[in-house]
Design a protein around this motif. Structure first.
Motif, PDB file in Angstrom:
ATOM      1  N   LYS A  67     -22.972   5.558 -10.568  1.00  0.00           N
ATOM      2  CA  LYS A  67     -23.339   5.505  -9.154  1.00  0.00           C
ATOM      3  C   LYS A  67     -24.824   5.754  -8.971  1.00  0.00           C
ATOM      4  N   SER A  68     -25.486   4.868  -8.241  1.00  0.00           N
ATOM      5  CA  SER A  68     -26.875   5.101  -7.860  1.00  0.00           C
ATOM      6  C   SER A  68     -26.915   6.177  -6.797  1.00  0.00           C
ATOM      7  N   GLY A  69     -28.030   6.885  -6.721  1.00  0.00           N
ATOM      8  CA  GLY A  69     -28.154   7.983  -5.761  1.00  0.00           C
ATOM      9  C   GLY A  69     -27.861   9.272  -6.474  1.00  0.00           C
ATOM     10  N   ASP A  70     -26.672   9.840  -6.243  1.00  0.00           N
ATOM     11  CA  ASP A  70     -26.247  11.004  -7.015  1.00  0.00           C
ATOM     12  C   ASP A  70     -25.820  10.483  -8.379  1.00  0.00           C
ATOM     13  N   THR A  71     -26.722  10.457  -9.332  1.00  0.00           N
ATOM     14  CA  THR A  71     -26.490   9.775 -10.594  1.00  0.00           C
ATOM     15  C   THR A  71     -25.554  10.551 -11.490  1.00  0.00           C
ATOM     16  N   LYS A  72     -25.185   9.923 -12.601  1.00  0.00           N
ATOM     17  CA  LYS A  72     -24.342  10.598 -13.578  1.00  0.00           C
ATOM     18  C   LYS A  72     -25.041  11.844 -14.111  1.00  0.00           C
ATOM     19  N   ASP A  73     -26.377  11.850 -14.072  1.00  0.00           N
ATOM     20  CA  ASP A  73     -27.111  12.994 -14.595  1.00  0.00           C
ATOM     21  C   ASP A  73     -27.002  14.211 -13.694  1.00  0.00           C
ATOM     22  N   LYS A  74     -26.463  14.044 -12.481  1.00  0.00           N
ATOM     23  CA  LYS A  74     -26.354  15.179 -11.570  1.00  0.00           C
ATOM     24  C   LYS A  74     -24.907  15.579 -11.325  1.00  0.00           C
ATOM     25  N   TYR A  75     -24.054  14.602 -11.013  1.00  0.00           N
ATOM     26  CA  TYR A  75     -22.679  14.922 -10.657  1.00  0.00           C
ATOM     27  C   TYR A  75     -21.644  14.113 -11.430  1.00  0.00           C
ATOM     28  N   GLY A  76     -22.065  13.250 -12.331  1.00  0.00           N
ATOM     29  CA  GLY A  76     -21.085  12.464 -13.052  1.00  0.00           C
ATOM     30  C   GLY A  76     -20.449  11.386 -12.209  1.00  0.00           C
ATOM     31  N   ASN A  77     -21.129  10.903 -11.180  1.00  0.00           N
ATOM     32  CA  ASN A  77     -20.552   9.880 -10.297  1.00  0.00           C
ATOM     33  C   ASN A  77     -20.547   8.521 -10.988  1.00  0.00           C
ATOM     34  N   MET A  78     -19.429   7.826 -10.883  1.00  0.00           N
ATOM     35  CA  MET A  78     -19.306   6.538 -11.556  1.00  0.00           C
ATOM     36  C   MET A  78     -18.224   5.712 -10.888  1.00  0.00           C
ATOM     37  N   THR A  79     -18.121   4.455 -11.293  1.00  0.00           N
ATOM     38  CA  THR A  79     -17.012   3.595 -10.910  1.00  0.00           C
ATOM     39  C   THR A  79     -16.243   3.250 -12.170  1.00  0.00           C
ATOM     40  N   ILE A  80     -14.896   3.396 -12.121  1.00  0.00           N
ATOM     41  CA  ILE A  80     -14.068   3.049 -13.273  1.00  0.00           C
ATOM     42  C   ILE A  80     -13.116   1.931 -12.858  1.00  0.00           C
ATOM     43  N   THR A  81     -12.611   1.175 -13.852  1.00  0.00           N
ATOM     44  CA  THR A  81     -11.765   0.023 -13.561  1.00  0.00           C
ATOM     45  C   THR A  81     -10.659  -0.108 -14.589  1.00  0.00           C
ATOM     46  N   ASP A  82      -9.534  -0.691 -14.167  1.00  0.00           N
ATOM     47  CA  ASP A  82      -8.470  -1.048 -15.111  1.00  0.00           C
ATOM     48  C   ASP A  82      -8.402  -2.555 -15.293  1.00  0.00           C
ATOM     49  N   GLY A  83      -9.429  -3.266 -14.806  1.00  0.00           N
ATOM     50  CA  GLY A  83      -9.469  -4.711 -14.901  1.00  0.00           C
ATOM     51  C   GLY A  83      -8.924  -5.410 -13.672  1.00  0.00           C
ATOM     52  N   THR A  84      -8.150  -4.666 -12.887  1.00  0.00           N
ATOM     53  CA  THR A  84      -7.596  -5.212 -11.644  1.00  0.00           C
ATOM     54  C   THR A  84      -8.206  -4.548 -10.429  1.00  0.00           C
ATOM     55  N   GLU A  86     -22.209  -5.955 -20.312  1.00  0.00           N
ATOM     56  CA  GLU A  86     -22.689  -6.217 -18.954  1.00  0.00           C
ATOM     57  C   GLU A  86     -22.025  -5.263 -17.990  1.00  0.00           C
ATOM     58  N   GLY A  87     -22.804  -4.615 -17.140  1.00  0.00           N
ATOM     59  CA  GLY A  87     -22.241  -3.714 -16.135  1.00  0.00           C
ATOM     60  C   GLY A  87     -21.973  -4.475 -14.869  1.00  0.00           C
ATOM     61  N   GLY A  88     -20.883  -4.126 -14.194  1.00  0.00           N
ATOM     62  CA  GLY A  88     -20.563  -4.814 -12.957  1.00  0.00           C
ATOM     63  C   GLY A  88     -20.621  -3.868 -11.795  1.00  0.00           C
ATOM     64  N   GLY A  89     -20.614  -4.393 -10.568  1.00  0.00           N
ATOM     65  CA  GLY A  89     -20.541  -3.557  -9.369  1.00  0.00           C
ATOM     66  C   GLY A  89     -21.733  -2.647  -9.265  1.00  0.00           C
ATOM     67  N   GLU A  90     -21.457  -1.406  -8.811  1.00  0.00           N
ATOM     68  CA  GLU A  90     -22.546  -0.467  -8.553  1.00  0.00           C
ATOM     69  C   GLU A  90     -23.252  -0.106  -9.846  1.00  0.00           C
ATOM     70  N   GLY A  91     -24.519  -0.180  -9.826  1.00  0.00           N
ATOM     71  CA  GLY A  91     -25.336   0.323 -10.914  1.00  0.00           C
ATOM     72  C   GLY A  91     -25.360  -0.519 -12.144  1.00  0.00           C
ATOM     73  N   GLY A  92     -24.654  -1.663 -12.238  1.00  0.00           N
ATOM     74  CA  GLY A  92     -24.549  -2.477 -13.440  1.00  0.00           C
ATOM     75  C   GLY A  92     -25.651  -2.329 -14.453  1.00  0.00           C
ATOM     76  N   GLY A  93     -25.781  -3.201 -15.394  1.00  0.00           N
ATOM     77  CA  GLY A  93     -26.840  -3.145 -16.382  1.00  0.00           C
ATOM     78  C   GLY A  93     -26.403  -3.908 -17.604  1.00  0.00           C
ATOM     79  N   SER A  94     -27.240  -4.052 -18.575  1.00  0.00           N
ATOM     80  CA  SER A  94     -26.871  -4.751 -19.794  1.00  0.00           C
ATOM     81  C   SER A  94     -27.368  -3.980 -20.977  1.00  0.00           C
ATOM     82  N   GLY A  95     -26.720  -4.210 -22.124  1.00  0.00           N
ATOM     83  CA  GLY A  95     -27.052  -3.418 -23.278  1.00  0.00           C
ATOM     84  C   GLY A  95     -28.107  -4.065 -24.135  1.00  0.00           C
ATOM     85  N   GLY A  96     -28.608  -3.265 -25.084  1.00  0.00           N
ATOM     86  CA  GLY A  96     -29.581  -3.755 -26.033  1.00  0.00           C
ATOM     87  C   GLY A  96     -30.946  -4.000 -25.433  1.00  0.00           C
TER      88      GLY A  96
END
Length: 659
Positions: A423-440, A522-532
């Motif tokens: 999650k942008s804003g309150d980042t993982k470095d502060k509160y561990g905020n994230m989006t998780i998915t099961d593919g659906t 590849e990251g999707g949704g909030e905060g996405g990004g790509s590796g390497g």
């Protein structure tokens, strides 16, 4: 040599001495040199694009103004200025000083600003007026000095004035009420409202007030009291776009008749509840009140008393001005934070009848203790029973199943999922905020922890974190990345504001299976990004260097910054302070954004280019240490918005490539 030939040679020599207004060319090399470019110099046409702004009323002592420039064809203005290919000069530096693109009024009079690039130039004539007094500048009745301090109305007016520029002013007035009374805060800070003049209603708040700046000695009841004529000083601000106040203040003195020592008044439960409801929001009583009640509900470290044993709490809402905070019980009195004292927690058992002596406070409609409670403040009259509520079993759920559940904290679930984004804003470095998915389905996680004991049954019928500091930190999340498979123990903890509900979970991470490859996929949704390592053109910006190069004064609003001819960073929002440059006393420089209304950083590209990634050094406290943060990308625009607090940018890094 013939006379005509000499003239041609002279003119040719003079022409060669004129610097080319062209980025990337080297005048020391001839176009006939082998291996060099024969590309013709670009002849830029320059225009001053904010003449009306520069010609507006301008007083000596006012902030510097930026000379905005446009060129045709389009190019990176900052680069051309830094390379000296665009020059900006003043006809009278003794009246108007110019450094980089910033012009500063020095003395009353007139001066002409000239912008030149090669043979093209543009000018604007400006008038500088003599420095205003504080009274003239803000239209107030006092100068705001120690000898002539502002009154309540002056302070409110200056704090909200468009020309206010973080000045330290003195203010004097009668204490109307306390927001933080002496002794009510472990930090020692005191906050109080001044009494408005007759017929007026707006109150100025002296916030975060101490006896001195360095030691931050707290004020006591002997120093300040309701009805006392108090003097303090500090910089002003406007909280939530409405409340004029000091951002921090230093106490000078309080004069007048001190109140009698606090009394202890014995009252019934109903009488104490009525006293609390009659108080203004965040106000406290001067005297102590002794009353009896029954311990009915425990919520974390807070306990709620009712007049009769086992009485059901009647829920309520505070006023809309306080974002409709929930009131646990309109028929209850809260012993706020009592569970932090071990001896008190041992007394406050379920159903116990207790006698309590406390200052009474109305906090957004909840009646509670105004000062921290001590062991001697509570006496047990009838013992209660231990808060023994069995912890319910943990069930397995998919993300899709989890978001279909009821919003409550009474059940926990094991959820296996993939980290989709941080999650942008309150980042993982502060509160561990994230989006998780099961593919659906996806779900937002607010507050994650890797400590197995952090999410625990609180003994009062629901799960709770035992300590907010158990949330993930920078150290514990350094190995986590988008694409990791994780197992979490989650509870539903939706965010409800007014009529809007945002589905959320909160919990602990019990297992992690790293995704393949450095940096994940590849990251999707909030905060996405790509590796390497990412391919493309990388451009960077250091705000401190930018401000120094362009001589930007603290408090100057900067709506946009060009990183190069392709990338532009923009400040957008409804708060008047969003996009301002601030320089701290230690030299820390930042581009600041605010939460009130909206405050958003956007990264945009010129046509024909694709955004690969964007990140920045973001701090969520003024002049705080920055955290490396990836920005969200959507529709070829990167953006960053912090919904919980103001934030500031110290560095930017953008990678892009041709479309």
């Amino acid at each position: 040599m013939k006379k005509g030939t000499k003239l041609v040679a002279l003119l040719l020599g003079l022409a060669l001495m004129v610097p080319a207004c062209t980025p990337g060319t080297n005048p020391s090399k001839s176009s006939q040199d082998p291996g060099t470019s024969s590309e013709a110099p670009v002849n830029y046409k320059v225009t001053i694009s904010n003449k009306e702004e520069l010609q507006a009323e301008w007083f000596v002592g006012d902030p510097s103004r930026k000379v905005n420039i446009e060129v045709e064809p389009k190019a990176n203005i900052t680069q051309l200025v830094n390379e000296g290919k665009i020059t900006i000069t003043s006809s009278d530096p003794a009246k108007l000083a110019v450094e980089g693109q910033m012009a500063s009024p020095v003395a009353a009079g007139e001066a002409t600003i000239t912008v030149k690039c090669g043979e093209s130039e543009d000018t604007v004539k400006v008038t500088l007026q003599a420095k205003q007094t504080v009274k003239e500048k803000y239209g107030v009745n006092h100068e705001g000095t120690a000898e002539d301090p502002f009154d309540n109305e002056d302070a409110c007016k200056v704090a909200k004035h468009e020309k206010y520029n973080n000045e330290d002013f003195y203010v004097k007035g009668k204490v109307s009420s306390f927001y933080y009374a002496p002794g009510s805060r472990t930090s020692g800070e005191v906050a109080f409202y001044l009494t408005p003049a007759e017929g007026k209603t707006e109150k100025f708040e002296v916030f975060k007030c101490f006896k001195d700046k360095e030691q931050k000695q707290p004020l006591t009841d002997d120093d300040i009291w309701v009805g006392g004529e108090v003097t303090a000083h500090g910089p002003f601000t406007v909280y939530n776009n409405t409340q004029a106040e000091t951002s921090s203040a230093i106490f000078v003195k309080c004069e007048g008749t001190k109140p009698q020592p606090r009394q202890t008044l014995t009252k019934t439960f109903a009488e104490v509840l009525a006293v609390g409801n009659a108080l203004q929001d965040s106000d406290s009583t001067w005297d102590y009140y002794k009353f009896q009640g029954y311990v009915t509900v425990k919520s974390g470290n807070d306990y709620f008393l009712t007049a009769t044993k086992g009485e059901a709490l009647i829920p309520g809402k505070s006023d809309a001005a306080h974002q409709e905070r929930d009131i646990k019980g309109t028929n209850a009195i809260e012993l706020y934070g009592a569970g932090k004292v071990e001896a008190l927690a041992a007394k406050l058992l379920e159903g116990a009848k207790v006698e309590v002596t406390m200052i009474v406070k109305n906090y957004h409609g909840t009646i509670e203790n105004g000062l921290d409670l001590k062991d001697e403040d509570v006496t047990v009259l009838e013992a209660g029973t231990k808060w023994a509520v069995p912890e319910p079993a943990v069930a397995n759920k998919t993300v899709t199943e989890f978001i279909a559940l009821e919003n409550n904290k009474k059940n926990a679930y094991t959820v296996k999922a993939t980290i989709k984004a941080f999650k942008s804003g309150d980042t993982k470095d502060k509160y561990g905020n994230m989006t998780i998915t099961d593919g659906t389905s996806d779900v937002a996680i607010y507050g994650s922890t890797a400590t197995a004991t952090a999410l625990a049954w609180d003994g009062a019928g629901e799960y709770a974190f035992t300590n907010p500091q158990d949330f993930l930190t920078n150290e514990t999340t350094s190995a986590l990345k988008v694409g990791d498979e994780i197992t979490m123990k989650l509870i539903r903890a939706d965010y409800i504001k007014g009529e809007t509900t945002t589905i959320q979970g909160t919990g602990i991470i019990t297992a992690v299976t790293p995704a393949g490859g450095e940096g994940g996929g590849e990251g999707g949704g909030e905060g996405g990004g790509s590796g390497g390592e990412q391919e493309g053109t990388k451009v960077t910006l250091n705000i401190a260097d930018y401000v120094s190069t362009n001589s930007i004064a603290s408090g100057t609003k900067v709506a946009s910054i060009a990183l190069d001819s392709v990338v532009t960073a923009k400040a957008e929002g409804t708060d008047s302070n969003t996009g301002k440059i601030y320089i701290g006393t230690t030299g820390t420089t930042e581009w600041r954004f605010y939460k009130f209304g909206t405050g958003t950083l956007k990264i945009e590209l010129a046509a024909g280019y694709t955004l690969v990634s964007a990140k920045g050094g973001v701090a969520t406290s003024n002049y705080g240490d920055p955290t490396d943060t990836q920005f969200e990308i959507a529709n070829n625009v990167a953006s960053y918005t912090n919904t919980s607090s103001n934030f500031n940018i110290k560095t930017l890094e953008v990678v892009y490539k041709a479309a």
